[in-house]
Scaffold this motif. Structure first.
Motif, PDB file in Angstrom:
ATOM      1  N   UNK A   1       0.816  -1.211   0.000  1.00  0.00           N
ATOM      2  CA  UNK A   1       0.000   0.000   0.000  1.00  0.00           C
ATOM      3  C   UNK A   1       0.847   1.255   0.000  1.00  0.00           C
ATOM      4  N   UNK A   2       1.977   1.231   0.724  1.00  0.00           N
ATOM      5  CA  UNK A   2       2.861   2.395   0.738  1.00  0.00           C
ATOM      6  C   UNK A   2       3.464   2.642  -0.637  1.00  0.00           C
ATOM      7  N   UNK A   3       3.909   1.570  -1.287  1.00  0.00           N
ATOM      8  CA  UNK A   3       4.466   1.712  -2.638  1.00  0.00           C
ATOM      9  C   UNK A   3       3.404   2.223  -3.604  1.00  0.00           C
ATOM     10  N   UNK A   4       2.182   1.702  -3.482  1.00  0.00           N
ATOM     11  CA  UNK A   4       1.092   2.162  -4.338  1.00  0.00           C
ATOM     12  C   UNK A   4       0.810   3.640  -4.128  1.00  0.00           C
ATOM     13  N   UNK A   5       0.822   4.087  -2.852  1.00  0.00           N
ATOM     14  CA  UNK A   5       0.558   5.489  -2.562  1.00  0.00           C
ATOM     15  C   UNK A   5       1.642   6.394  -3.141  1.00  0.00           C
ATOM     16  N   UNK A   6       2.904   6.007  -2.978  1.00  0.00           N
ATOM     17  CA  UNK A   6       3.999   6.832  -3.502  1.00  0.00           C
ATOM     18  C   UNK A   6       3.939   6.900  -5.032  1.00  0.00           C
ATOM     19  N   UNK A   7       3.728   5.749  -5.661  1.00  0.00           N
ATOM     20  CA  UNK A   7       3.642   5.730  -7.122  1.00  0.00           C
ATOM     21  C   UNK A   7       2.439   6.531  -7.613  1.00  0.00           C
ATOM     22  N   UNK A   8       1.317   6.433  -6.899  1.00  0.00           N
ATOM     23  CA  UNK A   8       0.131   7.193  -7.295  1.00  0.00           C
ATOM     24  C   UNK A   8       0.366   8.693  -7.172  1.00  0.00           C
ATOM     25  N   UNK A   9       1.113   9.126  -6.151  1.00  0.00           N
ATOM     26  CA  UNK A   9       1.409  10.553  -6.003  1.00  0.00           C
ATOM     27  C   UNK A   9       2.279  11.062  -7.150  1.00  0.00           C
ATOM     28  N   UNK A  10       3.287  10.283  -7.531  1.00  0.00           N
ATOM     29  CA  UNK A  10       4.119  10.689  -8.662  1.00  0.00           C
ATOM     30  C   UNK A  10       3.302  10.754  -9.949  1.00  0.00           C
ATOM     31  N   UNK A  11       2.449   9.744 -10.157  1.00  0.00           N
ATOM     32  CA  UNK A  11       1.613   9.754 -11.348  1.00  0.00           C
ATOM     33  C   UNK A  11       0.636  10.923 -11.323  1.00  0.00           C
ATOM     34  N   UNK A  12       0.108  11.264 -10.147  1.00  0.00           N
ATOM     35  CA  UNK A  12      -0.788  12.409 -10.033  1.00  0.00           C
ATOM     36  C   UNK A  12      -0.078  13.698 -10.438  1.00  0.00           C
ATOM     37  N   UNK A  13       1.169  13.847 -10.001  1.00  0.00           N
ATOM     38  CA  UNK A  13       1.937  15.033 -10.384  1.00  0.00           C
ATOM     39  C   UNK A  13       2.070  15.132 -11.901  1.00  0.00           C
ATOM     40  N   UNK A  14       2.406  14.027 -12.549  1.00  0.00           N
ATOM     41  CA  UNK A  14       2.579  14.060 -14.000  1.00  0.00           C
ATOM     42  C   UNK A  14       1.246  14.258 -14.720  1.00  0.00           C
ATOM     43  N   UNK A  15       0.165  13.697 -14.181  1.00  0.00           N
ATOM     44  CA  UNK A  15      -1.138  13.920 -14.787  1.00  0.00           C
ATOM     45  C   UNK A  15      -1.538  15.392 -14.682  1.00  0.00           C
ATOM     46  N   UNK A  16      -1.293  16.004 -13.514  1.00  0.00           N
ATOM     47  CA  UNK A  16      -1.612  17.417 -13.356  1.00  0.00           C
ATOM     48  C   UNK A  16      -0.746  18.294 -14.257  1.00  0.00           C
ATOM     49  N   UNK A  17       0.482  17.884 -14.456  1.00  0.00           N
ATOM     50  CA  UNK A  17       1.416  18.687 -15.248  1.00  0.00           C
ATOM     51  C   UNK A  17       1.166  18.532 -16.752  1.00  0.00           C
ATOM     52  N   UNK A  18       1.004  17.307 -17.224  1.00  0.00           N
ATOM     53  CA  UNK A  18       0.937  17.045 -18.659  1.00  0.00           C
ATOM     54  C   UNK A  18      -0.421  16.562 -19.128  1.00  0.00           C
ATOM     55  N   UNK A  19      -1.428  16.561 -18.246  1.00  0.00           N
ATOM     56  CA  UNK A  19      -2.731  16.042 -18.629  1.00  0.00           C
ATOM     57  C   UNK A  19      -3.352  16.702 -19.846  1.00  0.00           C
ATOM     58  N   UNK A  20      -3.390  18.045 -19.943  1.00  0.00           N
ATOM     59  CA  UNK A  20      -4.010  18.680 -21.111  1.00  0.00           C
ATOM     60  C   UNK A  20      -3.322  18.363 -22.430  1.00  0.00           C
ATOM     61  N   UNK A  21      -2.073  17.908 -22.393  1.00  0.00           N
ATOM     62  CA  UNK A  21      -1.388  17.576 -23.637  1.00  0.00           C
ATOM     63  C   UNK A  21      -1.587  16.120 -24.051  1.00  0.00           C
ATOM     64  N   UNK A  22      -2.303  15.351 -23.228  1.00  0.00           N
ATOM     65  CA  UNK A  22      -2.437  13.929 -23.524  1.00  0.00           C
ATOM     66  C   UNK A  22      -3.328  13.680 -24.739  1.00  0.00           C
ATOM     67  N   UNK A  23      -4.506  14.337 -24.783  1.00  0.00           N
ATOM     68  CA  UNK A  23      -5.428  14.088 -25.884  1.00  0.00           C
ATOM     69  C   UNK A  23      -4.863  14.528 -27.238  1.00  0.00           C
ATOM     70  N   UNK A  24      -4.235  15.719 -27.340  1.00  0.00           N
ATOM     71  CA  UNK A  24      -3.599  16.041 -28.629  1.00  0.00           C
ATOM     72  C   UNK A  24      -2.519  15.039 -29.033  1.00  0.00           C
ATOM     73  N   UNK A  25      -1.721  14.578 -28.062  1.00  0.00           N
ATOM     74  CA  UNK A  25      -0.708  13.563 -28.379  1.00  0.00           C
ATOM     75  C   UNK A  25      -1.366  12.267 -28.838  1.00  0.00           C
ATOM     76  N   UNK A  26      -2.486  11.891 -28.196  1.00  0.00           N
ATOM     77  CA  UNK A  26      -3.173  10.665 -28.567  1.00  0.00           C
ATOM     78  C   UNK A  26      -3.747  10.763 -29.972  1.00  0.00           C
ATOM     79  N   UNK A  27      -4.253  11.928 -30.347  1.00  0.00           N
ATOM     80  CA  UNK A  27      -4.781  12.100 -31.702  1.00  0.00           C
ATOM     81  C   UNK A  27      -3.692  11.911 -32.752  1.00  0.00           C
ATOM     82  N   UNK A  28      -2.498  12.363 -32.447  1.00  0.00           N
ATOM     83  CA  UNK A  28      -1.404  12.227 -33.422  1.00  0.00           C
ATOM     84  C   UNK A  28      -0.929  10.785 -33.557  1.00  0.00           C
ATOM     85  N   UNK A  29      -1.164   9.950 -32.529  1.00  0.00           N
ATOM     86  CA  UNK A  29      -0.672   8.579 -32.567  1.00  0.00           C
ATOM     87  C   UNK A  29      -1.642   7.616 -33.228  1.00  0.00           C
ATOM     88  N   UNK A  30      -2.915   7.973 -33.296  1.00  0.00           N
ATOM     89  CA  UNK A  30      -3.923   7.038 -33.782  1.00  0.00           C
ATOM     90  C   UNK A  30      -4.203   7.269 -35.262  1.00  0.00           C
TER      91      UNK A  30
END
Length: 384
Positions: free
Chosen positions: A177-206
């Motif tokens: 659970x501790x490892x999951x929490x730490x990993x989830x926090x790091x992923x949350x940071x990256x989602x907050x930072x780069x989230x709006x760029x995900x859909x445009x990047x996904x459109x270019x890949x498909x």
């Protein structure tokens, strides 16, 4: 007459031939549909198998998505006011850690400060239970109680191995659970930072139409997930307020920590509510006595029944576009299939499936016909 009779006798043969043709066509259609359904079920089974094999990565990803939907409004506010994405994401992540630590402190500090009083109350409660068992109507003798205690001790000694294995399992679960929490926090940071760029990047890949369909479904699913988290928070707030008021009226100590614990536990279906209720009843028992403990239990049962059967289905069905009966059935099915995690994920999964189905249905609907003017289709000229 002979010709008439012959033609009359041929009619049943033609209808029988026609009926057998329809039957064969219906059977072929049923077989084709059954094969399609079987292929879908096989693919779903393969997907679930792959999900189980990668669950150690998928679960932190899901937790991070939940946390991101909870903290994204603040990050979006900061970004709109000129903050750089990395700075906004880091600030929101730190604030979330501070709030989470504050909640833990709000629960732990008052409990620790009154731990002596609570321990004395627990001892007094055990003594009262002992005295009650020794009196009528049970009339349990002292030697019977001692014999029961000795038997319990011997059973514990005989099961030292299982106790140790359970302790090791608990420690392993804690670290996982501790490892999951730490990993989830790091992923949350990256989602907050780069989230709006995900859909445009996904459109270019498909390729092809997928570049339009999948980003639209992903955006609608994200909105649905946010509605689920907000509804859970609101339901938890209702539980905390009503149960907190009941504890305050009865004069139970640690009202604020218990209310906060009730709010936090609302995000873990079934077990969270049972744990928070058990803690509240235990504190009421050791501090106010058996009568108030039973009253607290009654309050918790009433609030939980209202929350589970009225508030939560109404709020989630309104925010997620699901009927209240669908919400109840989804939670029941998720809990029976995957326990606590299944109950937690059942409603958002059902909502995302509804989003996908609605989008597919919209794409399968025939386009509307071209508008007509005065009963004449467009492009047709009327001779003068």
């Amino acid at each position: 007459m002979h010709g008439y009779g012959t033609s009359a006798h041929r009619v049943p043969c033609m209808s029988a031939s026609l009926s057998s043709t329809k039957t064969a066509a219906a059977l072929r259609t049923s077989a084709r549909v059954s094969l399609d359904v079987l292929l879908v079920l096989v693919m779903a089974g393969v997907a679930l198998w792959a999900l189980g094999r990668t669950w150690s990565v998928v679960w932190p990803l899901i937790v991070a998505l939940f946390l991101t939907t909870l903290t994204w409004p603040l990050a979006r506010f900061l970004r709109r006011h000129g903050w750089r994405p990395a700075l906004a994401a880091a600030t929101v992540t730190v604030l979330f850690l501070l709030v989470a630590s504050g909640i833990v402190a709000l629960i732990a500090v008052p409990v620790a400060s009154q731990s002596g009083e609570l321990s004395d109350g627990v001892v007094d409660g055990i003594t009262k239970v002992h005295e009650w068992a020794a009196g009528p109507p049970l009339n349990i003798r002292e030697d019977q109680i001692s014999s029961a205690l000795d038997s319990a001790v011997s059973r514990v000694q005989d099961s030292v191995g299982s106790v140790l294995s359970a302790a090791v399992t608990g420690v392993s679960t804690f670290f996982n659970g501790l490892v999951t929490a730490v990993l989830a926090l790091f992923l949350m940071f990256f989602f907050l930072k780069d989230g709006p760029r995900f859909l445009p990047w996904l459109r270019r890949q498909l390729p092809g139409r997928l570049a339009t369909d999948i980003p639209v479904v992903a955006e609608r699913s994200w909105e649905t997930l946010g509605a689920f988290v907000r509804s859970q928070a609101f339901v938890g707030l209702l539980d905390a307020v009503f149960i907190g008021i009941g504890l305050w009226v009865l004069g139970v100590p640690l009202v604020l920590p218990l209310a906060v614990l009730t709010f936090v536990s609302a995000f873990v279906p079934i077990i969270g509510a049972l744990f928070a209720g058990l803690v509240a009843v235990l504190i009421a028992l050791v501090s106010n006595g058996l009568t108030d403990a039973l009253l607290v239990l009654a309050i918790i049962i009433v609030v939980q029944q209202l929350e589970g059967n009225v508030f939560q289905p109404m709020i989630q069905s309104r925010g997620l576009g699901l009927h209240a009966a669908v919400v109840l059935l989804a939670v029941t099915l998720g809990g029976s299939l995957a326990g606590i995690v299944g109950s937690l994920l059942a409603v958002p999964v059902a909502a995302v499936l509804a989003v996908v189905w609605n989008y597919v249905r919209q794409q399968l609907v025939d386009p509307p016909l071209e508008p007509e003017q005065d009963g004449v289709p467009d492009g047709v000229t009327v001779p003068s």
